[in-house]
Design a protein around this motif. Structure first.
Motif, mmCIF file in Angstrom:
data_model
loop_
_atom_site.group_PDB
_atom_site.id
_atom_site.type_symbol
_atom_site.label_atom_id
_atom_site.label_comp_id
_atom_site.label_asym_id
_atom_site.label_seq_id
_atom_site.Cartn_x
_atom_site.Cartn_y
_atom_site.Cartn_z
ATOM 1 N N THR A 173 44.640 3.524 69.812
ATOM 2 C CA THR A 173 43.994 2.291 69.341
ATOM 3 C C THR A 173 42.918 1.859 70.331
ATOM 4 O OG1 THR A 173 45.950 1.542 68.121
ATOM 5 C CG2 THR A 173 44.372 -0.148 68.784
ATOM 6 N N MET A 174 43.241 1.879 71.632
ATOM 7 C CA MET A 174 42.262 1.497 72.649
ATOM 8 C C MET A 174 41.037 2.407 72.589
ATOM 9 S SD MET A 174 44.749 0.621 75.882
ATOM 10 C CE MET A 174 43.389 0.581 77.031
ATOM 11 N N PHE A 175 41.274 3.700 72.405
ATOM 12 C CA PHE A 175 40.146 4.631 72.313
ATOM 13 C C PHE A 175 39.282 4.308 71.097
ATOM 14 C CE2 PHE A 175 38.356 8.528 70.490
ATOM 15 C CZ PHE A 175 37.394 8.764 71.462
ATOM 16 N N LEU A 176 39.920 4.111 69.936
ATOM 17 C CA LEU A 176 39.150 3.795 68.734
ATOM 18 C C LEU A 176 38.316 2.540 68.931
ATOM 19 C CD1 LEU A 176 41.696 4.568 65.863
ATOM 20 C CD2 LEU A 176 39.759 5.964 66.631
ATOM 21 N N ARG A 177 38.877 1.544 69.587
ATOM 22 C CA ARG A 177 38.142 0.289 69.810
ATOM 23 C C ARG A 177 37.018 0.461 70.830
ATOM 24 N NH1 ARG A 177 43.298 -3.762 69.094
ATOM 25 N NH2 ARG A 177 43.273 -3.626 66.810
ATOM 26 N N SER A 178 37.111 1.499 71.649
ATOM 27 C CA SER A 178 36.013 1.757 72.589
ATOM 28 C C SER A 178 34.792 2.326 71.866
ATOM 29 C CB SER A 178 36.463 2.692 73.714
ATOM 30 O OG SER A 178 36.550 4.036 73.263
ATOM 31 N N ILE A 179 35.022 2.960 70.710
ATOM 32 C CA ILE A 179 33.877 3.485 69.953
ATOM 33 C C ILE A 179 33.492 2.570 68.794
ATOM 34 C CG2 ILE A 179 34.269 5.889 70.611
ATOM 35 C CD1 ILE A 179 35.544 6.405 67.896
ATOM 36 N N ASP A 180 34.406 1.666 68.425
ATOM 37 C CA ASP A 180 34.125 0.696 67.357
ATOM 38 C C ASP A 180 35.008 -0.520 67.600
ATOM 39 O OD1 ASP A 180 33.784 -0.792 65.045
ATOM 40 O OD2 ASP A 180 34.650 0.707 63.711
ATOM 41 N N PRO A 181 34.436 -1.612 68.117
ATOM 42 C CA PRO A 181 35.253 -2.792 68.424
ATOM 43 C C PRO A 181 36.053 -3.325 67.228
ATOM 44 C CG PRO A 181 33.072 -3.015 69.381
ATOM 45 C CD PRO A 181 33.037 -1.793 68.508
ATOM 46 N N GLY A 182 35.628 -3.026 66.020
ATOM 47 C CA GLY A 182 36.346 -3.483 64.833
ATOM 48 C C GLY A 182 37.415 -2.518 64.348
ATOM 49 N N ALA A 183 37.713 -1.493 65.136
ATOM 50 C CA ALA A 183 38.706 -0.491 64.721
ATOM 51 C C ALA A 183 40.080 -1.136 64.560
ATOM 52 C CB ALA A 183 38.781 0.637 65.735
ATOM 53 N N PRO A 184 40.849 -0.656 63.584
ATOM 54 C CA PRO A 184 42.188 -1.219 63.385
ATOM 55 C C PRO A 184 43.172 -0.700 64.429
ATOM 56 C CG PRO A 184 41.877 0.622 61.916
ATOM 57 C CD PRO A 184 40.562 0.421 62.632
ATOM 58 N N GLU A 185 44.284 -1.388 64.532
ATOM 59 C CA GLU A 185 45.380 -0.921 65.371
ATOM 60 C C GLU A 185 46.120 0.177 64.627
ATOM 61 O OE1 GLU A 185 49.385 -2.691 67.517
ATOM 62 O OE2 GLU A 185 47.784 -4.051 66.890
#
Length: 192
Positions: A173-185
């Motif tokens: 989840t942290m990685f996804l949010r590093s490439i897209d702040p709106g990424a879901p958990e």
């Protein structure tokens, strides 16, 4: 006059052997496949020629199943952010069905890989890059497909070693949010 080979029987045996290998790993000999299919080692050799030819066919079939399964998880879904697709794909890849593919292919010893499918590890890595690049191109700016694949592979190795789904899911989840702040958990329908 010999019996005619029946391709439908060979295909059914191959499917059963691939399912067995995905559940138990690639065996050292034919007997586990013979028991799993309810036939004899002799009949397996009749349909596939040699032990190594059967093993190559099993690896190819399992890889086809793997590409179809994970390819469906990673495809671009119109109207859905690709980080949402990746979060959903992560769960599918790390659930028991997905883990069977990962376990079989990551535990294939290098000497066996070289004799049965030379270059498999490189191909099994790079063949995901175009699919990921296509999906990642929908993110602005698009992250590197190589980086995303490396993170996925590394976290899968961590999960395989520790079985700590909560910690590894949080890291993804942290990685996804590093490439897209709106990424879901990352969320699972149930605790593994």
């Amino acid at each position: 006059m010999g019996r005619q080979k029946q391709p439908a029987i060979a295909e059914d045996l191959l499917d059963q052997c691939a399912e067995h290998a995905l559940t138990h790993g690639l065996p050292d000999g034919l007997e586990p496949f013979a028991q799993a299919t309810g036939t004899s080692a002799r009949m397996l050799l009749y349909h596939f020629g040699t032990r190594d030819e059967l093993f190559r066919a099993v690896l190819r079939r399992a890889r086809e199943m793997h590409l179809a399964s994970f390819g469906e998880l990673l495809r671009v879904v119109p109207g859905t952010s690709y980080t949402h697709t990746l979060a959903t794909a992560w769960v599918g890849m790390t659930e028991p069905e997905g883990q069977s593919f990962l376990r079989m292919f990551t535990q294939l010893p290098e000497q066996r890989e070289n004799s049965l499918w030379p270059g498999f590890r490189a191909r099994a890595t790079t063949d995901w890059l175009p699919l990921l690049a296509q999906g990642l191109s929908t993110i602005d700016p698009p992250p590197s497909a190589t980086l995303v694949l490396a993170v996925i592979r590394g976290l899968i190795m961590d999960l395989d070693a520790t079985a700590d789904f909560r910690r590894v899911d949080q890291a993804f989840t942290m990685f996804l949010r590093s490439i897209d702040p709106g990424a879901p958990e990352v969320s699972r329908p149930h605790d593994p």
